[in-house]
Design a protein around this motif. Structure first.
Motif, PDB file in Angstrom:
ATOM      1  N   ALA A   1       0.828  -1.209   0.000  1.00 51.11           N
ATOM      2  CA  ALA A   1       0.000   0.000   0.000  1.00 51.11           C
ATOM      3  C   ALA A   1       0.858   1.253   0.000  1.00 51.11           C
ATOM      4  CB  ALA A   1      -0.932  -0.013   1.210  1.00 51.11           C
ATOM      5  N   ALA A   2       1.988   1.224   0.705  1.00 55.96           N
ATOM      6  CA  ALA A   2       2.880   2.380   0.733  1.00 55.96           C
ATOM      7  C   ALA A   2       3.480   2.632  -0.653  1.00 55.96           C
ATOM      8  CB  ALA A   2       3.983   2.163   1.765  1.00 55.96           C
ATOM      9  N   LEU A   3       3.836   1.584  -1.370  1.00 50.96           N
ATOM     10  CA  LEU A   3       4.364   1.761  -2.721  1.00 50.96           C
ATOM     11  C   LEU A   3       3.304   2.339  -3.653  1.00 50.96           C
ATOM     12  CD1 LEU A   3       6.533  -1.438  -3.365  1.00 50.96           C
ATOM     13  CD2 LEU A   3       7.330   0.927  -3.183  1.00 50.96           C
ATOM     14  N   GLU A   4       2.074   1.857  -3.529  1.00 53.06           N
ATOM     15  CA  GLU A   4       0.995   2.394  -4.348  1.00 53.06           C
ATOM     16  C   GLU A   4       0.784   3.878  -4.046  1.00 53.06           C
ATOM     17  OE1 GLU A   4      -0.999   1.283  -6.821  1.00 53.06           O
ATOM     18  OE2 GLU A   4       0.329  -0.452  -6.925  1.00 53.06           O
ATOM     19  N   LYS A   5       0.828   4.242  -2.797  1.00 49.48           N
ATOM     20  CA  LYS A   5       0.682   5.635  -2.418  1.00 49.48           C
ATOM     21  C   LYS A   5       1.824   6.485  -2.988  1.00 49.48           C
ATOM     22  CE  LYS A   5      -0.246   8.510   1.656  1.00 49.48           C
ATOM     23  NZ  LYS A   5      -0.447   8.487   3.136  1.00 49.48           N
ATOM     24  N   MET A   6       3.012   5.921  -3.004  1.00 46.90           N
ATOM     25  CA  MET A   6       4.163   6.640  -3.562  1.00 46.90           C
ATOM     26  C   MET A   6       3.988   6.854  -5.059  1.00 46.90           C
ATOM     27  SD  MET A   6       8.184   5.600  -3.199  1.00 46.90           S
ATOM     28  CE  MET A   6       8.154   5.808  -1.418  1.00 46.90           C
ATOM     29  N   LEU A   7       3.507   5.824  -5.778  1.00 42.52           N
ATOM     30  CA  LEU A   7       3.284   5.964  -7.211  1.00 42.52           C
ATOM     31  C   LEU A   7       2.253   7.037  -7.507  1.00 42.52           C
ATOM     32  CD1 LEU A   7       3.280   2.189  -8.254  1.00 42.52           C
ATOM     33  CD2 LEU A   7       4.896   3.916  -9.044  1.00 42.52           C
TER      34      LEU A   7
ATOM     35  N   LEU B   1       3.685  10.457  -7.113  1.00 38.54           N
ATOM     36  CA  LEU B   1       4.568  10.841  -8.225  1.00 38.54           C
ATOM     37  C   LEU B   1       3.801  11.077  -9.523  1.00 38.54           C
ATOM     38  CD1 LEU B   1       7.534   8.335  -7.648  1.00 38.54           C
ATOM     39  CD2 LEU B   1       7.552  10.814  -7.265  1.00 38.54           C
ATOM     40  N   GLY B   2       2.490  10.949  -9.481  1.00 39.58           N
ATOM     41  CA  GLY B   2       1.677  11.204 -10.664  1.00 39.58           C
ATOM     42  C   GLY B   2       1.656  10.070 -11.662  1.00 39.58           C
ATOM     43  N   VAL B   3       1.963   8.856 -11.221  1.00 41.70           N
ATOM     44  CA  VAL B   3       1.979   7.712 -12.119  1.00 41.70           C
ATOM     45  C   VAL B   3       0.566   7.163 -12.265  1.00 41.70           C
ATOM     46  CG1 VAL B   3       2.925   5.408 -12.533  1.00 41.70           C
ATOM     47  CG2 VAL B   3       4.337   7.165 -11.438  1.00 41.70           C
ATOM     48  N   GLU B   4       0.136   6.932 -13.493  1.00 38.23           N
ATOM     49  CA  GLU B   4      -1.208   6.448 -13.762  1.00 38.23           C
ATOM     50  C   GLU B   4      -1.413   5.076 -13.140  1.00 38.23           C
ATOM     51  OE1 GLU B   4      -4.170   5.702 -17.620  1.00 38.23           O
ATOM     52  OE2 GLU B   4      -1.993   5.919 -17.894  1.00 38.23           O
ATOM     53  N   ARG B   5      -2.563   4.900 -12.507  1.00 45.13           N
ATOM     54  CA  ARG B   5      -2.900   3.630 -11.867  1.00 45.13           C
ATOM     55  C   ARG B   5      -4.254   3.145 -12.366  1.00 45.13           C
ATOM     56  NH1 ARG B   5       0.981   1.832 -11.314  1.00 45.13           N
ATOM     57  NH2 ARG B   5       0.433   0.321  -9.700  1.00 45.13           N
ATOM     58  N   GLY B   6      -4.544   1.857 -12.141  1.00 48.52           N
ATOM     59  CA  GLY B   6      -5.866   1.308 -12.407  1.00 48.52           C
ATOM     60  C   GLY B   6      -6.160   0.980 -13.853  1.00 48.52           C
ATOM     61  N   THR B   7      -5.155   0.916 -14.730  1.00 49.98           N
ATOM     62  CA  THR B   7      -5.378   0.542 -16.124  1.00 49.98           C
ATOM     63  C   THR B   7      -4.524  -0.690 -16.455  1.00 49.98           C
ATOM     64  OG1 THR B   7      -3.587   1.936 -17.010  1.00 49.98           O
ATOM     65  CG2 THR B   7      -5.750   2.971 -16.698  1.00 49.98           C
ATOM     66  N   ASP B   8      -4.832  -1.289 -17.599  1.00 51.77           N
ATOM     67  CA  ASP B   8      -4.066  -2.478 -18.017  1.00 51.77           C
ATOM     68  C   ASP B   8      -2.607  -2.136 -18.299  1.00 51.77           C
ATOM     69  OD1 ASP B   8      -6.330  -4.018 -17.794  1.00 51.77           O
ATOM     70  OD2 ASP B   8      -6.846  -3.871 -19.923  1.00 51.77           O
TER      71      ASP B   8
ATOM     72  N   ILE C   1      15.742  -0.946  -0.462  1.00 54.67           N
ATOM     73  CA  ILE C   1      14.877  -0.334   0.547  1.00 54.67           C
ATOM     74  C   ILE C   1      15.591  -0.275   1.890  1.00 54.67           C
ATOM     75  CG2 ILE C   1      12.697  -0.593   1.792  1.00 54.67           C
ATOM     76  CD1 ILE C   1      11.532  -1.798  -0.754  1.00 54.67           C
ATOM     77  N   ASP C   2      16.340  -1.322   2.232  1.00 54.00           N
ATOM     78  CA  ASP C   2      17.096  -1.308   3.484  1.00 54.00           C
ATOM     79  C   ASP C   2      18.151  -0.205   3.489  1.00 54.00           C
ATOM     80  OD1 ASP C   2      15.611  -3.456   4.343  1.00 54.00           O
ATOM     81  OD2 ASP C   2      17.135  -4.960   3.837  1.00 54.00           O
ATOM     82  N   ALA C   3      18.729   0.093   2.323  1.00 53.34           N
ATOM     83  CA  ALA C   3      19.792   1.098   2.249  1.00 53.34           C
ATOM     84  C   ALA C   3      19.268   2.516   2.303  1.00 53.34           C
ATOM     85  CB  ALA C   3      20.605   0.898   0.963  1.00 53.34           C
ATOM     86  N   ALA C   4      17.998   2.725   1.979  1.00 54.68           N
ATOM     87  CA  ALA C   4      17.433   4.080   1.962  1.00 54.68           C
ATOM     88  C   ALA C   4      17.223   4.585   3.381  1.00 54.68           C
ATOM     89  CB  ALA C   4      16.115   4.082   1.206  1.00 54.68           C
ATOM     90  N   GLN C   5      17.450   5.875   3.578  1.00 52.84           N
ATOM     91  CA  GLN C   5      17.269   6.498   4.892  1.00 52.84           C
ATOM     92  C   GLN C   5      16.014   7.347   4.963  1.00 52.84           C
ATOM     93  OE1 GLN C   5      20.885   8.567   5.947  1.00 52.84           O
ATOM     94  NE2 GLN C   5      22.063   6.663   6.183  1.00 52.84           N
ATOM     95  N   SER C   6      15.303   7.475   3.860  1.00 50.92           N
ATOM     96  CA  SER C   6      14.053   8.236   3.861  1.00 50.92           C
ATOM     97  C   SER C   6      13.186   7.754   2.714  1.00 50.92           C
ATOM     98  CB  SER C   6      14.328   9.742   3.708  1.00 50.92           C
ATOM     99  OG  SER C   6      14.705  10.042   2.379  1.00 50.92           O
ATOM    100  N   PRO C   7      11.856   7.933   2.809  1.00 50.95           N
ATOM    101  CA  PRO C   7      10.989   7.529   1.694  1.00 50.95           C
ATOM    102  C   PRO C   7      11.262   8.328   0.431  1.00 50.95           C
ATOM    103  CG  PRO C   7       9.749   8.803   3.318  1.00 50.95           C
ATOM    104  CD  PRO C   7      11.080   8.512   3.929  1.00 50.95           C
ATOM    105  N   ASN C   8      11.776   9.556   0.589  1.00 51.62           N
ATOM    106  CA  ASN C   8      12.060  10.379  -0.589  1.00 51.62           C
ATOM    107  C   ASN C   8      13.165   9.776  -1.448  1.00 51.62           C
ATOM    108  OD1 ASN C   8      10.146  12.095   0.398  1.00 51.62           O
ATOM    109  ND2 ASN C   8      11.567  13.683   1.076  1.00 51.62           N
ATOM    110  N   GLU C   9      14.117   9.089  -0.822  1.00 44.90           N
ATOM    111  CA  GLU C   9      15.175   8.446  -1.600  1.00 44.90           C
ATOM    112  C   GLU C   9      14.611   7.314  -2.444  1.00 44.90           C
ATOM    113  OE1 GLU C   9      18.855   9.367   1.511  1.00 44.90           O
ATOM    114  OE2 GLU C   9      18.204   7.301   1.138  1.00 44.90           O
ATOM    115  N   ILE C  10      13.707   6.531  -1.874  1.00 46.06           N
ATOM    116  CA  ILE C  10      13.058   5.472  -2.657  1.00 46.06           C
ATOM    117  C   ILE C  10      12.205   6.097  -3.755  1.00 46.06           C
ATOM    118  CG2 ILE C  10      11.373   3.594  -2.580  1.00 46.06           C
ATOM    119  CD1 ILE C  10      14.080   2.871  -1.430  1.00 46.06           C
ATOM    120  N   ALA C  11      11.510   7.195  -3.436  1.00 46.47           N
ATOM    121  CA  ALA C  11      10.691   7.873  -4.445  1.00 46.47           C
ATOM    122  C   ALA C  11      11.553   8.391  -5.589  1.00 46.47           C
ATOM    123  CB  ALA C  11       9.914   9.018  -3.801  1.00 46.47           C
TER     124      ALA C  11
END
Length: 382
Positions: free
Chosen positions: A185-191, A194-201, A231-241
């Motif tokens: 759910a956190a990854l979906e929220k991040m997408l 970031l303005g990434v289109e969701r819910g389509t094929d 993910i373990d190496a990242a120190q903030s969600p912004n780095e993963i984003a």
């Protein structure tokens, strides 16, 4: 054939022209007809002149040091000689006195046409390099725009399965996909942030594999893959984003499809050269190429620029990408080790600088995820 024991191995003291009226037969290699010839040895020029019949306008000159005995001439009387400069002509001697002037009869002749062979070999290597380095990338760039979306998805799905199996090892279950609900759910929220289109094929599909490798990459068909180690190496969600935005940029620009076509084209050329290269070795090679894909400089720069814009729109500092790169550079080096995934021609140092130059907002940036979501993402493999 061994030389007769009575043939001297020293050159006579005479330096003049010595004529020999030996009865010999010469075959010119054009027709199986022997020519009765006379022989003349010129000791100063060290040449054997073969005098052809009167009807022939010119004689034949063989350098004495380039005459060899033809081996394996069973049933022949005397010896048969050849000149290394003419692969077909033969001289049949029934009297071996003239051979005293030939000091290299038993030496192996050097390969004929070595210079030409070297030129052809160089041309062949250059042709292969041109195909792999120029033609294949050019064709891949053009073909990528014509590959249908369904074909890309099928390629991405198949490659994702191969990667999971290759990293797990032969005979073991595929590498598990991390599916903790809060982390997904956190990854979906991040997408969405970031303005990434969701819910389509055609929507991007993101997966986290339970592996300690510090890496993330994109596959054809909108597949984005993270390893737990990243993910373990990242120190903030912004780095993963920031890393996610970079990989989404590759998907948007269809870089994985181009890269797969280039790798497949290279495998095809290598298969023509070295034989069957279309089995398991090809699959492993393509898998490795996609995991450690180092795209061209413009592709990497384009993916970085895509990430900067997406991060700005999400009110996340583009410098987060530089923060991740800087820490990985300090730990693994600029071009070696696992961090080489992020390096093509642009160095990590230059990309760190550009990411910080892109952070030009006057206000304060925020975090793309709150603490609970970030905690869920960090535990996505638990």
């Amino acid at each position: 054939m061994t030389l007769p024991p009575d043939i001297p191995q020293q050159q006579p003291a005479s330096t003049g022209r010595i004529f020999n009226g030996l009865h010999s037969a010469y075959f010119d290699g054009d027709a199986p007809v022997p020519h009765d010839v006379t022989l003349m040895v010129e000791t100063q020029r060290r040449v054997l002149e073969i005098g052809l019949p009167a009807s022939t306008t010119a004689g034949v000159h063989w350098p004495l040091d380039e005459i060899r005995v033809l081996e394996d001439t069973a049933g022949q009387e005397g010896v048969i000689l050849r000149w290394i400069g003419d692969p077909l002509a033969r001289l049949h001697l029934r009297d071996s006195d003239v051979m005293r002037y030939m000091h290299h009869l038993g030496r192996r002749a050097p390969p004929k046409g070595r210079g030409r062979l070297a030129v052809w070999a160089f041309a062949a290597v250059a042709a292969v390099a041109f195909q792999v380095g120029v033609l294949v990338p050019l064709l891949a760039n053009q073909l990528a725009t014509y590959v249908p979306a369904a074909g890309e998805r099928a390629l991405g799905e198949a490659t994702f399965g191969q990667i999971r199996q290759a990293l797990a090892g032969t005979g073991l279950p595929p590498l598990p996909v991390c599916e903790n609900e809060k982390g997904v759910a956190a990854l979906e929220k991040m997408l969405v942030g970031l303005g990434v289109e969701r819910g389509t094929d055609d929507a991007i599909k993101i997966f986290v594999l339970d592996h300690e490798m510090v890496n993330a990459f994109a596959l054809p068909g909108g597949y984005v893959v993270f390893f737990r180690g990243m993910i373990d190496a990242a120190q903030s969600p912004n780095e993963i984003a920031a890393v996610l935005g970079h990989e989404v940029g590759h998907v948007a620009n269809r870089d994985p499809t181009r890269h797969a076509l280039r790798s497949a084209g290279s495998i095809g050329i290598l298969g023509l050269l070295f034989g069957d290269f279309a089995g398991g070795a090809a699959v492993l090679f393509l898998t490795e190429k996609l995991i450690s894909a180092n795209y061209a400089q413009d592709a990497e720069s384009g993916a970085d620029e895509f990430a900067y814009i997406a991060l700005e729109d999400a009110n996340v500092s583009p410098a987060a990408l530089g923060d991740m790169f800087e820490r990985l550079r300090d730990e693994y080096g600029d071009t070696d080790g696992i961090v080489s995934h992020f390096v093509s021609h642009p160095t990590l140092t230059s990309r760190i600088e550009r990411s910080r130059e892109a952070a030009h907002a006057t206000g304060e940036y925020g975090d793309i995820l709150g603490d609970p979501d970030w905690a869920g993402l960090k535990n996505i493999c638990n």
